[in-house]
Write a protein that holds these residues in place. Structure first.
Motif, PDB file in Angstrom:
ATOM      1  N   ALA A 259       0.841  -1.203   0.000  1.00 31.95           N
ATOM      2  CA  ALA A 259       0.000   0.000   0.000  1.00 31.95           C
ATOM      3  C   ALA A 259       0.877   1.254   0.000  1.00 31.95           C
ATOM      4  O   ALA A 259       0.613   2.217  -0.726  1.00 31.95           O
ATOM      5  N   VAL A 260       1.939   1.236   0.797  1.00 34.38           N
ATOM      6  CA  VAL A 260       2.823   2.409   0.862  1.00 34.38           C
ATOM      7  C   VAL A 260       3.544   2.586  -0.474  1.00 34.38           C
ATOM      8  O   VAL A 260       3.642   3.703  -1.003  1.00 34.38           O
ATOM      9  N   ARG A 261       4.019   1.490  -1.047  1.00 33.06           N
ATOM     10  CA  ARG A 261       4.705   1.584  -2.339  1.00 33.06           C
ATOM     11  C   ARG A 261       3.748   2.134  -3.402  1.00 33.06           C
ATOM     12  O   ARG A 261       4.132   2.947  -4.244  1.00 33.06           O
ATOM     13  N   THR A 262       2.488   1.698  -3.356  1.00 31.41           N
ATOM     14  CA  THR A 262       1.511   2.216  -4.318  1.00 31.41           C
ATOM     15  C   THR A 262       1.308   3.711  -4.103  1.00 31.41           C
ATOM     16  O   THR A 262       1.267   4.499  -5.056  1.00 31.41           O
ATOM     17  N   GLY A 263       1.205   4.112  -2.829  1.00 31.35           N
ATOM     18  CA  GLY A 263       1.060   5.536  -2.526  1.00 31.35           C
ATOM     19  C   GLY A 263       2.225   6.338  -3.099  1.00 31.35           C
ATOM     20  O   GLY A 263       2.036   7.398  -3.699  1.00 31.35           O
ATOM     21  N   LEU A 264       3.429   5.805  -2.960  1.00 29.22           N
ATOM     22  CA  LEU A 264       4.602   6.508  -3.489  1.00 29.22           C
ATOM     23  C   LEU A 264       4.521   6.586  -5.014  1.00 29.22           C
ATOM     24  O   LEU A 264       4.852   7.609  -5.615  1.00 29.22           O
ATOM     25  N   GLY A 265       4.051   5.500  -5.629  1.00 25.22           N
ATOM     26  CA  GLY A 265       3.909   5.485  -7.088  1.00 25.22           C
ATOM     27  C   GLY A 265       2.844   6.460  -7.577  1.00 25.22           C
ATOM     28  O   GLY A 265       2.831   6.835  -8.743  1.00 25.22           O
ATOM     29  N   LEU A 266       1.928   6.843  -6.686  1.00 23.89           N
ATOM     30  CA  LEU A 266       0.877   7.804  -7.048  1.00 23.89           C
ATOM     31  C   LEU A 266       1.258   9.197  -6.562  1.00 23.89           C
ATOM     32  O   LEU A 266       0.415  10.092  -6.495  1.00 23.89           O
ATOM     33  N   ASP A 267       2.526   9.352  -6.211  1.00 22.74           N
ATOM     34  CA  ASP A 267       3.033  10.656  -5.788  1.00 22.74           C
ATOM     35  C   ASP A 267       2.205  11.217  -4.627  1.00 22.74           C
ATOM     36  O   ASP A 267       1.873  12.402  -4.590  1.00 22.74           O
ATOM     37  N   ALA A 268       1.862  10.349  -3.717  1.00 26.41           N
ATOM     38  CA  ALA A 268       0.886  10.711  -2.679  1.00 26.41           C
ATOM     39  C   ALA A 268       1.534  10.892  -1.307  1.00 26.41           C
ATOM     40  O   ALA A 268       2.638  10.412  -1.044  1.00 26.41           O
ATOM     41  N   LYS A 269       0.774  11.554  -0.458  1.00 25.45           N
ATOM     42  CA  LYS A 269       1.200  11.737   0.927  1.00 25.45           C
ATOM     43  C   LYS A 269       1.025  10.400   1.661  1.00 25.45           C
ATOM     44  O   LYS A 269      -0.030   9.770   1.573  1.00 25.45           O
ATOM     45  N   ILE A 270       2.071   9.956   2.356  1.00 29.49           N
ATOM     46  CA  ILE A 270       1.976   8.723   3.141  1.00 29.49           C
ATOM     47  C   ILE A 270       1.698   9.114   4.588  1.00 29.49           C
ATOM     48  O   ILE A 270       2.433   9.929   5.161  1.00 29.49           O
ATOM     49  N   ASN A 271       0.644   8.569   5.154  1.00 24.60           N
ATOM     50  CA  ASN A 271       0.311   8.892   6.550  1.00 24.60           C
ATOM     51  C   ASN A 271       1.024   7.927   7.488  1.00 24.60           C
ATOM     52  O   ASN A 271       0.797   6.711   7.427  1.00 24.60           O
ATOM     53  N   LEU A 272       1.864   8.465   8.352  1.00 22.99           N
ATOM     54  CA  LEU A 272       2.656   7.611   9.234  1.00 22.99           C
ATOM     55  C   LEU A 272       1.798   6.955  10.308  1.00 22.99           C
ATOM     56  O   LEU A 272       2.229   6.012  10.971  1.00 22.99           O
ATOM     57  N   ARG A 273       0.598   7.472  10.474  1.00 20.85           N
ATOM     58  CA  ARG A 273      -0.331   6.845  11.415  1.00 20.85           C
ATOM     59  C   ARG A 273      -1.689   6.744  10.738  1.00 20.85           C
ATOM     60  O   ARG A 273      -2.221   7.745  10.240  1.00 20.85           O
ATOM     61  N   SER A 274      -2.239   5.547  10.674  1.00 20.77           N
ATOM     62  CA  SER A 274      -3.588   5.382  10.142  1.00 20.77           C
ATOM     63  C   SER A 274      -4.331   4.374  11.008  1.00 20.77           C
ATOM     64  O   SER A 274      -3.738   3.712  11.859  1.00 20.77           O
ATOM     65  N   VAL A 275      -5.643   4.289  10.782  1.00 22.49           N
ATOM     66  CA  VAL A 275      -6.485   3.506  11.699  1.00 22.49           C
ATOM     67  C   VAL A 275      -7.362   2.537  10.910  1.00 22.49           C
ATOM     68  O   VAL A 275      -7.874   2.879   9.847  1.00 22.49           O
ATOM     69  N   PHE A 276      -7.484   1.321  11.436  1.00 18.84           N
ATOM     70  CA  PHE A 276      -8.422   0.346  10.848  1.00 18.84           C
ATOM     71  C   PHE A 276      -9.766   0.444  11.554  1.00 18.84           C
ATOM     72  O   PHE A 276      -9.825   0.404  12.787  1.00 18.84           O
ATOM     73  N   ASP A 277     -10.811   0.590  10.754  1.00 15.70           N
ATOM     74  CA  ASP A 277     -12.157   0.720  11.300  1.00 15.70           C
ATOM     75  C   ASP A 277     -13.008  -0.476  10.906  1.00 15.70           C
ATOM     76  O   ASP A 277     -12.738  -1.130   9.899  1.00 15.70           O
TER      77      ASP A 277
END
Ligand code: ADP
Ligand code: MG
Length: 521
Positions: A73-91
């Motif tokens: 997921a993080v690698r995909t975010g980087l490939g989409l030139d996106a902001k990576i959130n260092l903290r996220s939550v599962f709901d």
């Protein structure tokens, strides 16, 4: 290059309307195990063969996050030139359905792992356009209800239950079915380069919810409808065109659009209502008490960033700058990594074309001259451009006809390089090369072998060419007189006749040169 063309509109009875499209794409994460269990994700296993207790929603079972899925997921975010959130939550997203045994889906709602990013979408003519990415979050897939196995029963297959999905949400930035199709193609290409999703839409690895609204150009966004689970680019485009037209008809008839979820019926080519739009509060989202927030540090992100492969846009830019290709050609060649690799293996050493400047300084490749006689007699192209034309033209054409993938090409890059060498050094003409290539594709033999065996070597002996020219000019004395009286167009006719007389093997450049001289005599 950003598109500056006028806004795309469709015509209604009362004037033009603009289509607005935003896509939510579910992409199955490439991972051998599921998001929170060790069960296999292998496609096409027998029903319920890959189900752990967690996936089946057994009470008391605890989810354990699969680190590889986070990396993906993080690698995909980087490939989409996106902001990576260092903290996220599962709901937990709560709803009841037979193929969701836990009664909730673990997803990410308010704090996704990836925030805003963007995609450059490649459009016809080499244009491109940026589409915003709103977010990317990780979630579990549900199982599958099978309604067609028994006349009175529904069966449930939980193999997909718990498989990791990335939901990638776009901004409502697309304005036509064509742009939406190009967006999905580009997204798929990036995911495949990254190896984070295989992009197989026909196996359900990638599917889209298509949000469509219409508005008068320049006005605020209209009310949208969401077409659920569309699984091919063609269907996405058909659904958009149908839905936009439907909405325009409703609005022009004095009605209003109700926000709702619709289905696309691919047999009929139309969308129809499924249910009214559900609201977030209906799902009673709350943080999953079984899972701590997902936290990592910037160093981890940077490690993944440093290990990313070259992605399509960077490769496209490099193909344009290093090989002098047009944006269009570069975009076509980089769309699939395998095609880009094939192309580079043709143009780069050790299989590079023999034509090097030191050896043939100033040599102009005269590939297409007798195909359009008399006009643009000399066509000068770089070896990279010629290789691009061959890959996108002849090779794609034959692969397509044979229903083969480029990785299954009977002609290797080295072998195609060998053929282009023979064109470059004048052994065969571009036209004969096409025949040779078809034989190479059929038999797997080398270009040189076929040329020798079939005697296709170009006639480069000026004596032989002169003799052929003399015969043709003698046989068409009338036309020669017309030519000399100013009917320039006849030049092509003479070229064609001599070519015919030599079985297409006369060296075009030489023929051109000798014919010009002879006609001046
Ligand atoms: P939800 O999560 O309820 O489906 P979102 O607001 O997150 O709703 O939007 C989902 C998708 O709908 C996004 O891709 C977004 O770009 C798109 N979208 C939002 N508003 C519109 C609109 N007026 N027309 C077309 N698409 C829209
Ligand atoms: Mg939605």
């Amino acid at each position: 290059m950003t598109s500056t063309s006028a806004p795309l509109t469709i015509d209604g009875r009362t004037g033009p309307w603009e289509i607005v499209i935003g896509l939510e794409t579910h992409a199955q994460v490439t991972s051998r195990a599921k998001l929170f269990s060790g069960a296999s994700t292998e496609f096409a296993a027998p029903p319920n063969a890959q189900v752990s207790f967690v996936d089946a929603g057994f009470p008391g079972m605890l989810p354990v996050i699969n680190q590889l899925c986070i990396d993906q997921a993080v690698r995909t975010g980087l490939g989409l030139d996106a902001k990576i959130n260092l903290r996220s939550v599962f709901d937990r997203k709560n709803y009841f359905y037979a193929d969701l045994p836990a009664g909730y889906q673990i997803s990410q709602y308010l704090t996704p792992v990836v925030g805003q990013g963007r995609i450059m979408v490649d459009l016809p003519g080499g244009r491109s356009r940026e589409v915003g990415i709103t977010r990317l979050h990780l979630e579990q897939d549900a199982g599958k209800s099978l309604h067609d196995q028994h006349p009175a029963k529904t069966y449930v297959d939980l193999n997909r239950s718990g498989v990791a999905l990335m939901e990638i949400v776009s901004e409502p930035d697309m304005r036509s079915a064509e742009e939406a199709g190009a967006y999905v193609k580009k997204l798929r290409s990036i995911l495949r380069y990254l190896g984070t999703c295989d992009g197989n839409m026909d196996e359900g690895s990638m599917r889209c919810d298509v949000n469509v609204s219409v508005r008068r150009p320049g006005e605020a966004l209209g009310t949208r409808c969401e077409i659920k689970n569309v699984n091919s680019i063609r269907f996405i485009q058909q659904a958009i065109d149908y839905e936009a037209r439907r909405q325009v008809d409703v609005l022009e008839g004095g009605g209003a659009i109700r926000q709702e979820t619709r289905l696309f019926d691919s047999a009929k080519g139309e969308t129809r209502p499924m249910r009214g739009k559900e609201h977030a509060h209906d799902y009673r989202y709350f943080p999953d008490p079984d899972l701590p927030p997902l936290e990592f540090d910037q160093a981890y992100v940077e490690r993944l960033r440093a290990a990313l492969p070259e992605l399509p846009d960077a490769k496209k830019a490099r193909f344009i700058s290093s090989y002098g290709l047009s944006p269009y050609d570069a975009a076509v060649l980089v769309a699939e990594k395998e095609t880009a690799d094939y192309y580079e293996a043709v143009v780069l050493p050790p299989h590079a074309l023999m034509l090097s400047l030191s050896k043939h300084e100033g040599l102009v490749l005269r590939q297409a001259q007798h195909e359009e006689p008399g006009k643009d007699l000399i066509l000068s192209l770089s070896k990279e451009k010629i290789a691009a034309n061959w890959v996108m033209g002849e090779l794609f054409g034959l692969l397509n006809k044979a229903g083969k993938d480029i990785t299954e090409s009977p002609v290797s890059p080295a072998s195609l390089g060998g053929l282009l060498d023979l064109i470059a050094d004048g052994t065969i003409s571009g036209k004969i090369a096409k025949e040779v290539f078809a034989l190479m594709f059929e038999t797997g033999e080398s270009a040189a072998g076929i040329v020798e065996k079939k005697g296709l070597r170009q006639v480069t002996d000026s004596g032989a060419i002169d003799r052929a020219i003399d015969e043709i000019l003698a046989a068409h004395a009338g036309k020669v007189a017309e030519y000399r009286a100013g009917k320039d167009k006849l030049f092509g006719f003479f070229v064609g006749q001599v070519m015919k007389a030599t079985g297409g093997k006369a060296n075009p450049a030489l023929l051109n040169e000798r014919l010009t001289l002879k006609l001046k005599e």
